[in-house]
Design a protein around this motif. Structure first.
Motif, PDB file in Angstrom:
ATOM      1  N   LEU A 161       0.802  -1.237   0.017  1.00  0.00           N
ATOM      2  CA  LEU A 161      -0.006  -0.247   0.212  1.00  0.00           C
ATOM      3  C   LEU A 161       0.776   1.256  -0.002  1.00  0.00           C
ATOM      4  O   LEU A 161       0.558   2.370  -0.498  1.00  0.00           O
ATOM      5  N   ASP A 187      -6.253   7.575   2.620  1.00  0.00           N
ATOM      6  CA  ASP A 187      -7.598   7.431   1.700  1.00  0.00           C
ATOM      7  C   ASP A 187      -7.354   6.111   0.971  1.00  0.00           C
ATOM      8  O   ASP A 187      -6.765   6.046  -0.028  1.00  0.00           O
ATOM      9  N   PRO A 188      -8.349   5.129   1.186  1.00  0.00           N
ATOM     10  CA  PRO A 188      -8.253   3.900   0.325  1.00  0.00           C
ATOM     11  C   PRO A 188      -8.601   4.203  -1.178  1.00  0.00           C
ATOM     12  O   PRO A 188      -8.128   3.325  -1.889  1.00  0.00           O
ATOM     13  N   ALA A 192      -7.486   7.153  10.118  1.00  0.00           N
ATOM     14  CA  ALA A 192      -7.852   6.529   8.992  1.00  0.00           C
ATOM     15  C   ALA A 192      -6.327   5.973   8.314  1.00  0.00           C
ATOM     16  O   ALA A 192      -6.448   4.760   7.899  1.00  0.00           O
ATOM     17  N   ARG A 208      -6.040   1.972   7.889  1.00  0.00           N
ATOM     18  CA  ARG A 208      -5.461   1.342   6.644  1.00  0.00           C
ATOM     19  C   ARG A 208      -4.337   0.714   6.475  1.00  0.00           C
ATOM     20  O   ARG A 208      -3.968  -0.279   5.903  1.00  0.00           O
TER      21      ARG A 208
END
Length: 264
Positions: free
Chosen positions: A30, A148-149, A257, A261
């Protein structure tokens, strides 16, 4: 904290697998870091293409991007966040963006960088990563996008992938819960790849009479460089969390967040 074998991108690393407090790790695939992407060829570099990078964040200056524009992974979008814009507008050109020029002229390098000047200049540049408005905006963007995905796998980079990129990795990993030893290890881990990428330039510089210590000060990263930025954080804000909240103006919800994630 895994090196990715790439034939066209220097200093390519996945921050996934980096150990965090409590036995946790960074989720792989990621958050990626590298040097510039001017030689990227997705068709000839399946290791890069397989990562599915969706966002590339470029920390370089206008001149660096013009000289060596990024070639993006298939389907990726490009975001530009010039860390050094404020420093350049003040008439100061950091050594980090003049590597090739300085290493092509041993006499100029000795005049401007000999006698410990190189280390002092890099320390000043690292402090600017913390205190300049352009740097704060750049690292705010890094944290916001990484949280932010929709950004998908995110690759952030500068030219060599060691200074501006190294500080970005330090900030993210610190927020995720990496301890000081891990932060330093990740920061210093790029040295072999960077030295390999610049080996012909270093050899030419020393063969022409250049001081090898100057070459190493320019090409490598050293604990004292990172300490300069960390000291600036401690002096101005007291902690990394306050630097992120007050200096980068990143809200606590974004940090939460980010952790949700990226922590496995």
């Amino acid at each position: 904290m895994t090196a990715i074998p790439s034939t066209t991108v220097a200093n390519f690393r996945d921050l996934g697998g980096t150990p965090l407090r409590g036995g946790r790790t960074v989720r792989p695939g990621l958050l990626l870091r590298s040097g510039q992407l001017d030689r990227l060829d997705p068709g000839a570099d399946p290791a890069v293409d397989a990562l599915g990078v969706r966002t590339v964040l470029d920390f370089r200056t206008d001149a660096e991007r013009a000289d060596h524009p990024d070639r993006l992974p298939t389907g990726a979008r490009l975001l530009v966040a010039d860390v050094l814009a404020d420093k350049l507008s003040a008439g100061k050109v950091p050594a980090a963006v003049q590597l090739k020029d300085l290493l092509s002229d041993p006499a100029m390098a000795e005049k401007h960088l000999g006698g410990g000047k190189a280390q002092a200049l890099f320390a000043d540049t690292y402090r600017s990563f913390v205190n300049s408005g352009s740097a704060q905006a750049a690292y705010r963007m890094l944290l916001t996008e990484a949280a932010d995905p929709a950004s998908g796998p995110l690759l952030f980079h500068c030219t060599a992938g060691k200074d501006r990129t190294g500080w970005g990795a330090t900030v993210v990993l610190s927020l995720l819960g990496a301890d000081d030893e891990t932060l330093r290890a990740e920061y210093l881990s790029v040295n072999p790849a960077v030295k390999q990428a610049f080996a012909p330039m270093i050899e030419g510089f020393t063969a022409a009479g250049g001081d090898p210590d100057i070459a190493l000060a320019l090409i490598g990263v050293f604990p004292s460089y990172l300490e300069a930025a960390l000291d600036e954080v401690a002096t101005r804000y007291g902690s990394m969390e306050k630097y992120v909240r007050e200096g980068l103006v990143v809200p606590d919800e974004t940090v939460e967040a980010l952790r949700a994630r990226l922590i496995a």
